[in-house]
Design a protein around this motif. Structure first.
Motif, mmCIF file in Angstrom:
data_model
loop_
_atom_site.group_PDB
_atom_site.id
_atom_site.type_symbol
_atom_site.label_atom_id
_atom_site.label_comp_id
_atom_site.label_asym_id
_atom_site.label_seq_id
_atom_site.Cartn_x
_atom_site.Cartn_y
_atom_site.Cartn_z
ATOM 1 N N ALA A 92 0.928 -2.848 -2.199
ATOM 2 C CA ALA A 92 0.042 -2.953 -3.348
ATOM 3 C C ALA A 92 -1.384 -3.105 -2.820
ATOM 4 O O ALA A 92 -2.404 -2.789 -3.907
ATOM 5 N N LEU A 144 -0.904 -2.906 -9.643
ATOM 6 C CA LEU A 144 -1.420 -4.401 -9.722
ATOM 7 C C LEU A 144 -2.217 -4.635 -10.580
ATOM 8 O O LEU A 144 -1.989 -5.757 -11.417
ATOM 9 N N ALA A 148 2.386 -9.021 -4.674
ATOM 10 C CA ALA A 148 1.727 -8.083 -3.622
ATOM 11 C C ALA A 148 2.360 -8.130 -2.214
ATOM 12 O O ALA A 148 2.278 -9.353 -1.670
#
Length: 288
Positions: free
Chosen positions: A184, A193, A205
Motif C-alpha cells: 500500500a 489506497l 494497508a
C-alpha cells in the motif's frame, strides 16, 4: 504552430542494450500522420517499471527496435491526421497510456477489456512512447487531461493509477466493505489506497516501516499492518476486518508471499470471481 523535424529522445537499439540520448531523432510531420493518429507535443512523462522490462527484453514478445520507451505521457495535440473522425482537438491536453490503441469493436473491447484486445498496440513497446518531445499516438485512446490537474500528478495516473482503479472496479466491492491493499505504500499501492478510501471502502494497508505507515494512514487507510512486525499476518488482517476477513484484495506488490497471504485472509463467505480467488475476491494489478 511550427513543428520541428528533429527532437531529443531516449532510445535503445537492442534488448538489454544501452540507453541512448538522441538530439536528432526525427519528428513525424503532420502531413505524414495516418487517419486516426495524432501528433502530441509531450511536456511530461513518468517512468514505469514496465519500461525496464521492455529495455531488458524480459517478456516473450517482440518490441519495436529501435524503441523510444515510455507510456505515462502528458502533452498537447499539435496535429491530427487527415481523414480522422474524433472529438479530440488540436490544442487539447491529453495523456498517452500503455494502451495506445485497440479495435474497440471485438468482444473483449466491448466488455471493457481493451488491454486484452488481439489488435492492441502498446506505447513504448510496439510503437514509440513518451521519452521524446513529440510523439504519435491514436486518437481513440488519448485521454483528455483537465487543465486544473498538475501534469506531474497526471502522468503516473495514466499507468499506475488506471491499473489499480481497474482492479478496484473489478473487485465488485461496495461502500463499507473492507479491502486489503498489499504494497500500500508503493507506487501503485498508494494510489489504490486513495481511490478505495474516496469511494467509501475500508482499506487495510499492508507494507513495512514507519515512513510507509505514516503515508498510508495519511492517505485514508483504516488500519496499517507491518508485515515484518506482525507475528501472524493473516490473523492480523482478519482482526482488522471484523474477524471475517476483507471482502477483496488488491495486490500491488511483486512478492509471491503477498498473493498467498491475501488468498488465505479473504472472507470465506463471499463468492469468488474470475482472476483467481478462493473465498472473497482478489484482483491482480496485471494491467489496465
Amino acid at each position: 504552430m511550427s513543428i520541428p523535424t528533429k527532437q531529443s529522445a531516449v532510445i535503445f537499439e537492442r534488448s538489454n542494450g544501452p540507453l541512448i540520448y538522441k538530439t536528432d531523432w526525427p519528428v513525424v510531420q503532420p502531413k505524414d500522420l495516418k487517419p486516426g493518429e495524432a501528433l502530441v507535443k509531450i511536456t511530461h512523462s513518468g517512468v514505469c517499471h514496465t519500461d525496464l522490462h521492455a529495455l531488458k527484453g524480459d517478456w516473450p514478445l517482440d518490441t519495436k527496435l529501435p524503441l523510444v520507451g515510455g507510456h505515462e505521457g502528458v502533452g498537447i495535440i499539435v496535429a491530427i491526421g487527415a481523414g480522422t473522425t474524433t472529438e479530440r482537438k488540436v490544442g487539447e491536453r491529453v495523456g498517452i497510456k500503455w494502451l495506445a490503441d485497440s479495435c474497440l469493436d471485438c468482444e473483449v473491447c466491448r466488455n471493457g477489456q481493451e488491454a486484452t484486445c488481439s489488435k492492441a498496440i502498446c506505447s513504448g513497446f510496439a510503437v514509440d512512447g513518451t521519452f521524446q518531445q513529440y510523439g504519435v499516438s491514436y486518437v481513440k485512446h488519448l485521454t483528455p487531461v483537465p487543465e486544473g490537474l498538475d501534469p506531474t500528478q497526471a502522468a503516473p495516473i495514466l499507468c499506475a493509477g488506471v491499473t489499480v482503479w481497474k482492479a478496484i472496479k473489478q473487485s465488485n466491492t461496495n461502500p463499507g466493505d473492507y479491502i486489503l491493499i498489499s504494497g500500500a505504500g508503493g507506487g501503485l499501492g498508494h494510489l489504490a489506497l486513495q481511490y478505495a478510501a474516496a469511494i467509501g471502502l475500508r482499506p487495510i494497508a499492508v507494507d513495512t516501516g514507519e515512513e510507509k505507515r505514516k503515508l498510508c494512514m495519511s492517505l485514508g487507510a483504516e488500519t496499517f499492518i507491518d508485515f515484518r512486525q506482525s507475528k501472524d499476518l493473516k490473523a492480523d488482517i482478519r482482526a482488522a476486518s471484523g474477524g471475517l476477513g476483507p471482502h477483496a484484495a488488491v495486490i500491488a506488490s511483486s512478492a509471491a508471499a503477498a498473493y498467498n497471504d491475501a488468498l488465505e485472509s479473504l472472507a470465506e463467505v463471499y463468492e469468488g470471481m474470475e482472476k483467481g480467488t478462493i473465498g472473497g475476491r482478489i484482483v491482480l494489478e496485471t494491467g489496465a
